[in-house]
Write a protein that holds these residues in place. Structure first.
Motif, PDB file in Angstrom:
ATOM      1  N   HIS A  40       0.847  -1.130   0.101  1.00 13.60           N
ATOM      2  CA  HIS A  40      -0.096   0.025   0.036  1.00 13.60           C
ATOM      3  C   HIS A  40       0.795   1.443   0.024  1.00 13.60           C
ATOM      4  O   HIS A  40       0.721   2.162  -0.658  1.00 13.60           O
ATOM      5  CB  HIS A  40      -0.794   0.045   1.182  1.00 13.60           C
ATOM      6  N   ARG A  41       2.009   1.309   0.881  1.00 13.14           N
ATOM      7  CA  ARG A  41       2.738   2.470   0.706  1.00 13.14           C
ATOM      8  C   ARG A  41       3.502   2.666  -0.237  1.00 13.14           C
ATOM      9  O   ARG A  41       3.670   3.730  -0.992  1.00 13.14           O
ATOM     10  CB  ARG A  41       3.878   2.434   1.919  1.00 13.14           C
ATOM     11  N   SER A  43       2.606   1.803  -3.305  1.00 12.69           N
ATOM     12  CA  SER A  43       1.777   2.072  -4.345  1.00 12.69           C
ATOM     13  C   SER A  43       1.173   3.477  -4.243  1.00 12.69           C
ATOM     14  O   SER A  43       1.147   4.206  -5.232  1.00 12.69           O
ATOM     15  CB  SER A  43       0.396   1.369  -4.359  1.00 12.69           C
ATOM     16  N   ALA A  44       1.171   4.153  -2.993  1.00  7.99           N
ATOM     17  CA  ALA A  44       0.902   5.477  -2.723  1.00  7.99           C
ATOM     18  C   ALA A  44       2.033   6.269  -3.230  1.00  7.99           C
ATOM     19  O   ALA A  44       1.548   7.288  -3.748  1.00  7.99           O
ATOM     20  CB  ALA A  44       0.503   5.637  -1.394  1.00  7.99           C
ATOM     21  N   ASP A  45       3.366   5.996  -2.886  1.00  5.07           N
ATOM     22  CA  ASP A  45       4.366   6.597  -3.343  1.00  5.07           C
ATOM     23  C   ASP A  45       4.540   6.710  -4.807  1.00  5.07           C
ATOM     24  O   ASP A  45       4.996   7.838  -5.496  1.00  5.07           O
ATOM     25  CB  ASP A  45       5.601   5.837  -2.807  1.00  5.07           C
ATOM     26  N   ALA A  49      -3.975   5.047  -6.966  1.00  8.42           N
ATOM     27  CA  ALA A  49      -5.218   4.822  -6.092  1.00  8.42           C
ATOM     28  C   ALA A  49      -5.404   3.647  -5.248  1.00  8.42           C
ATOM     29  O   ALA A  49      -6.152   3.346  -4.467  1.00  8.42           O
ATOM     30  CB  ALA A  49      -6.438   5.517  -6.659  1.00  8.42           C
TER      31      ALA A  49
END
Length: 447
Positions: A40-41, A43-45, A49
């Motif tokens: 998740h981290r 992908s967010a970087d 979405a």
């Protein structure tokens, strides 16, 4: 039904193999919480979405940076019905060698195609490799079906073309299943998709959970490559002499008569030891130590086999090679052949055929074999080796070709394996012409 399925993925680059594997792990809740948080981290970087599920598989830094798979990634997961060992293999042509590695022990392969591109050159190449390696079942996952608006006609066209190619390679229609999926959206991977009402077959996970698979060959003749001779020479085990290794095929129990190859000497099994105690029987896949009634000369590299159905001992070898090295293979090359636990010197006496996996034909007497090419060769070994045909036993009918100068792996070899070629007059499913009289007209015996 076996409670364990070994499977591999294959397909062209960017077809979504890693995302599909990530989706299977994610939707079956087979991902640890800290691993999922890291995805998740990451992908967010990247400004995404939703989580990039391919990161659950692409573990090397170079893979994550490039967004591609460059090595075989093994993943283990389970459902209430079955456990799985999955090998996610690369899609790039230069990493076909990794596909060979991942598929060599697979009982089923999931071959992906992009619904927008359909069956392409790399699809046909991977299907040919899978057929040659004897992978008995295929799943064609037509991925990114959402990007063609879940079009039934597109799926049917791709499925028909691939089935024709797989059938030409020796697969039966019952051994090939086509499924429309979207790894990114989750359509028909674990859960049935409402976007494909025209598809009545199983989801990918349903098929993997219920497909019948062949277990390890317990009913095959016993084969046991000796890895190590155990001589404790302690007061407690003064005369102990055991032969340790992994049972490659068949079963063995005390009282069975065996033959040691290549020497040909015979004896009887008196005891089967393991780290957890004595066994009354050992089967394929178990690591054991055998004790024999007679004190005979046995060392690492020897093969213990059932006396009444032993493999052939020979110093002349006809085989099919999947060439995995940047350097070319030419007649006269001096190499090492590693078969089981035995390594011997060898010379390549002849290059007989080179396989054209696109048209399912062959070229006679090629000058060389190049990276990722497949061909039939003749080898002369420096000393006799006990060999089974690959169609008889995948484990004792396979070997590695090694560079004697640096120890690198040059090729994966299959003893006696015929190339999957078209019969005379049968038109290639790629749309090419029929095999010419100069081509070999061998028919694959099927996976």
């Amino acid at each position: 039904m076996s409670d364990l399925l070994r499977l591999a993925t294959a397909g062209s680059v960017d077809d979504g193999k890693s995302t599909l594997v990530g989706r299977l792990l994610y939707d079956t809740k087979s991902v640890l919480a800290d691993t999922l948080d890291a995805v998740h981290r990451a992908s967010a970087d990247r400004g995404l979405a939703t989580p990039d599920l391919s990161l659950l598989v692409d573990g090397l830094r170079s893979e994550r940076e490039q967004g591609i798979t460059i090595d075989v990634a093994y993943r283990y997961f389970a459902t209430p019905k079955r456990s799985f060992v999955l090998a996610d293999t690369p899609g790039h042509v230069q990493y076909t060698r990794n596909t060979v590695t991942g598929a060599s022990t697979a009982q089923l392969a999931v071959l992906l195609v992009d619904a927008r591109k359909g069956v392409i050159e790399q699809t046909r190449r991977h299907a040919a490799v899978l057929a040659l390696l004897g992978v008995p079942r295929l799943v064609l996952a037509v991925n990114k079906i959402d990007l063609v608006d879940y079009d039934e006609v597109t799926f049917a066209r791709i499925a028909k073309e691939f089935t024709a190619h797989a059938t030409a390679l020796g697969y039966t229609e019952d051994s090939v299943v086509e499924i429309p999926v979207s790894a990114l959206a989750g359509d028909n991977v674990v859960d049935k998709s409402v976007n494909t009402p025209w598809y009545s077959g199983p989801t990918l996970l349903e098929h993997l959970e219920n497909v019948p698979v062949e277990p390890d060959p317990h009913d095959a003749p016993f084969r046991f490559p000796v890895q190590y001779v155990i001589r404790p020479r302690t007061a407690e085990h003064l005369d102990y002499r055991g032969y340790a290794g992994l049972v490659a095929a068949g079963t063995i129990k005390p009282g069975d008569e065996i033959v040691v190859l290549p020497s040909g000497r015979r004896s009887t099994v008196t005891k089967i030891d393991t780290a957890d105690g004595e066994l009354t029987e050992a089967a394929a896949g178990q690591s054991v130590t055998l004790l024999l009634a007679d004190d005979i000369d046995i060392s690492r590299g020897d093969l213990i086999a059932v006396a009444d159905n032993a493999p052939t001992v020979t110093d002349e070898l006809d085989a099919t090679l999947c060439w995995l090295a940047e350097k070319s293979l030419r007649p006269g090359a001096r190499v090492l052949v590693k078969h089981g636990t035995r390594t011997v010197q060898a010379v390549v006496t002849d290059l007989r055929d080179r396989f054209d996996e696109q048209n399912l034909s062959s070229v006679d007497s090629p000058a060389s074999l190049e990276l990722n090419e497949i061909g039939r060769v003749a080898l002369r070994l420096a000393e006799p080796v006990p060999l089974d045909d690959y169609s008889f036993s995948r484990r004792t009918g396979s070997f590695l070709v090694i560079d004697a100068s640096d120890g690198s792996t040059l090729a994966a070899g299959l003893v006696g394996a015929p190339l999957p070629l078209l019969e005379d007059g049968v038109e290639s499913c790629t749309g090419g012409s029929a095999a010419t009289p100069d081509d070999h007209a061998l028919v694959s015996p099927g996976p």
